[in-house]
Write a protein that holds these residues in place. Structure first.
Motif, mmCIF file in Angstrom:
data_model
loop_
_atom_site.group_PDB
_atom_site.id
_atom_site.type_symbol
_atom_site.label_atom_id
_atom_site.label_comp_id
_atom_site.label_asym_id
_atom_site.label_seq_id
_atom_site.Cartn_x
_atom_site.Cartn_y
_atom_site.Cartn_z
ATOM 1 N N LEU A 136 3.121 4.346 -1.441
ATOM 2 C CA LEU A 136 3.606 4.442 -0.063
ATOM 3 C C LEU A 136 3.556 5.888 0.436
ATOM 4 O O LEU A 136 3.257 6.147 1.610
ATOM 5 C CB LEU A 136 5.040 3.909 0.032
ATOM 6 C CG LEU A 136 5.193 2.381 -0.062
ATOM 7 C CD1 LEU A 136 6.660 1.997 -0.144
ATOM 8 C CD2 LEU A 136 4.530 1.693 1.115
ATOM 9 N N ALA A 137 3.833 6.831 -0.466
ATOM 10 C CA ALA A 137 3.757 8.241 -0.085
ATOM 11 C C ALA A 137 2.321 8.670 0.191
ATOM 12 O O ALA A 137 2.088 9.584 0.990
ATOM 13 C CB ALA A 137 4.354 9.106 -1.200
ATOM 14 N N LEU A 138 1.356 8.019 -0.457
ATOM 15 C CA LEU A 138 -0.053 8.368 -0.253
ATOM 16 C C LEU A 138 -0.615 7.828 1.058
ATOM 17 O O LEU A 138 -1.565 8.387 1.602
ATOM 18 C CB LEU A 138 -0.905 7.829 -1.405
ATOM 19 C CG LEU A 138 -1.039 8.682 -2.671
ATOM 20 C CD1 LEU A 138 -1.919 7.970 -3.685
ATOM 21 C CD2 LEU A 138 -1.625 10.046 -2.330
ATOM 22 N N LEU A 139 -0.057 6.735 1.551
ATOM 23 C CA LEU A 139 -0.639 6.078 2.729
ATOM 24 C C LEU A 139 -0.757 7.014 3.937
ATOM 25 O O LEU A 139 -1.798 7.030 4.599
ATOM 26 C CB LEU A 139 0.177 4.825 3.086
ATOM 27 C CG LEU A 139 0.068 3.654 2.101
ATOM 28 C CD1 LEU A 139 0.959 2.505 2.557
ATOM 29 C CD2 LEU A 139 -1.373 3.184 1.949
ATOM 30 N N PRO A 140 0.270 7.815 4.270
ATOM 31 C CA PRO A 140 0.119 8.680 5.457
ATOM 32 C C PRO A 140 -0.905 9.798 5.269
ATOM 33 O O PRO A 140 -1.525 10.233 6.243
ATOM 34 C CB PRO A 140 1.536 9.265 5.643
ATOM 35 C CG PRO A 140 2.441 8.382 4.869
ATOM 36 C CD PRO A 140 1.637 7.882 3.715
#
Length: 465
Positions: A147-151
């Motif tokens: 989830l942290a990688l998505l942005p």
């Protein structure tokens, strides 16, 4: 179990997002590499995890006497497995970056397997709450990292990297907890102990290899014989199969234990089989019916895919869920046979299924891709399941509940007919349509005697106490 049931849907949804961001080709390559590593990683355990749990639970001294040898042995097996993974990947044509990804995926999976081995000490000493939390710790950590990688931008290399990091961190935590609970284990290699353990656990590896190849061969062959994109379509569909099949893999071991306790008593096994048939089959009937009529709604997250790509995944999904339906009816029979002297026949049937599946894949995958893989899986499951029923009836001497099977088939036919009518005449949205079909399903289950009103009253009385 509850924690797993909570994290599994979240992981399925997140993997849909990951596949949509990476693209079908990149995710198909990842899934094929993962399938290849999973087979060898599972075999590399050689049953040591299960063996150590049993021995530590029965003999507390086993931890201090054998673990100084078992820990480096398990690590050495992981090293051998990683070399074998890379070598096998090179033999079947992977080169350059793909081979590097294979090594990274394999290392992450082997670390996860090593973590399960360490968790075995907690299970054996009945630290069940700690074990339950640790069983989903890696998934929760990985959910957060992805989830942290998505942005910032998700790539295949980053996705593989965070999976490897999560697995490595989890092993460090598990090793620290094992040391805290049981003291530091000083490595001490003893050849005699290693030979004894390997001799007792090696036969398990053969059975594990057969089941592993049977479940994972499609993905690897699709990526190699068709294309990574076709493997991605299949992965998108199979993800939901894997999630639903978790119900079977949760329930079947319970009945396996009961069948084992009733070994040599066909009448008691018959009662268990007839009872288990309803527990295993009924919930999955409606799930499969939903997928067959409304399976396309499960791909709502694939906003970057074309309608043709979503339609192809949905078609694969529906074929695969007919395969789930076959398992819903007949997987219980394999559990029964595995508690009898016919366990060897079950292994031979699995080997036959693997051989047939590989042959069909070689013939049909290059031309028809993911759809052919789904059909091939269904054909093999149907053949093997028919053999299971024959063995139970004729060789094991346990009567098959033909009447109950017919009633369950009647429920499926009735809800399918009703769903067809709803789609043809009412033209509702998928949610109200599913609710009405669910009410029809519940009524048919009672009306056809699959579940009797007296049993429902008895259950309501128990819940009210």
């Amino acid at each position: 179990m509850l924690l797993n049931l909570l994290v599994k849907p979240g992981w399925v949804v997140l993997e849909n997002v990951v596949q949509d961001r990476l693209g079908h080709a990149a995710f198909g390559l990842f899934t094929a590499l993962s399938a290849l590593t999973l087979v060898l990683a599972t075999v590399s355990d050689l049953g040591l995890t299960h063996y150590s749990v049993k021995r530590v639970a029965a003999e507390p001294s086993f931890l201090s006497n054998f673990f100084p040898t078992l820990l480096p042995l398990r690590g050495a097996l992981n090293g051998v497995a990683l070399v074998a993974m890379v070598a096998l990947g090179w033999l079947i044509g992977y080169r350059g970056a793909a081979l590097g990804l294979l090594a990274a995926i394999g290392a992450g999976l082997l670390l996860a397997q090593y973590g399960q081995f360490l968790r075995g000490t907690l299970q054996a000493h009945q630290h069940f709450n700690t074990d339950a939390v640790l069983s989903v710790f890696e998934k929760f950590l990985l959910l957060g990292l992805v989830l942290a990688l998505l942005p910032v931008g998700l790539t295949l290399e980053r996705y593989v990297g965070v999976r490897l990091a999560a697995a490595g961190f989890t092993v460090v935590v598990l090793y620290a907890l094992m040391t805290r609970f049981f003291g530091r284990v000083r490595y001490r290699w003893r050849w005699q102990q290693a030979r004894t353990v390997l001799r007792e656990t090696a036969p398990f590896a053969i059975i594990t290899l057969l089941y592993g190849v049977n479940e994972r061969v499609d993905m690897v062959m699709l990526e190699r014989l068709a294309s990574p994109t076709e493997a991605g379509y299949y992965a998108g569909a199979y993800r939901w199969v894997d999630a639903v099949m978790m119900y079977l893999w949760t329930v079947l071991p319970l009945f396996f234990a009961r069948f084992s306790g009733a070994a040599g008593r066909p009448e008691e096994q018959r009662e268990l089989l007839w009872f288990g048939q309803r527990i295993v089959t009924v919930p999955l009937l409606f799930v499969c019916a939903f997928v067959l009529f409304r399976g396309e709604v499960l791909f709502w997250q694939f906003t970057r895919s074309t309608p043709a790509e979503v339609a192809r995944m949905a078609w694969c999904l529906k074929i695969l869920f007919v395969n789930v339906l076959v398992h819903a009816f007949f997987a219980l029979y394999a559990s029964l046979l595995n508690t009898t002297p016919l366990v060897g026949a079950v292994s031979r049937l699995v080997a036959l299924s693997v051989a047939l599946n590989v042959a069909l894949n070689v013939v049909f995958l290059p031309r028809f891709g993911a759809v052919a893989a789904a059909w091939n899986t269904l054909v093999c499951a149907g053949l093997v399941s028919g053999c299971y029923v024959w063995l139970v009836q004729r060789r094991a001497g346990v009567p098959v509940p033909w009447g109950l099977l017919a009633r369950l088939g009647g429920v499926l036919a009735g809800v399918a007919g009703g769903w067809c009518a709803l789609q043809r005449f009412l033209l509702l949205g998928w949610l109200p349509e599913t609710v009405l079909a669910g009410l029809l399903f519940a009524g048919l289950v009672v009306a056809l005697g699959v579940v009797r009103p007296a049993e429902l009253r008895q259950l309501r009385g128990k819940l009210g106490k």
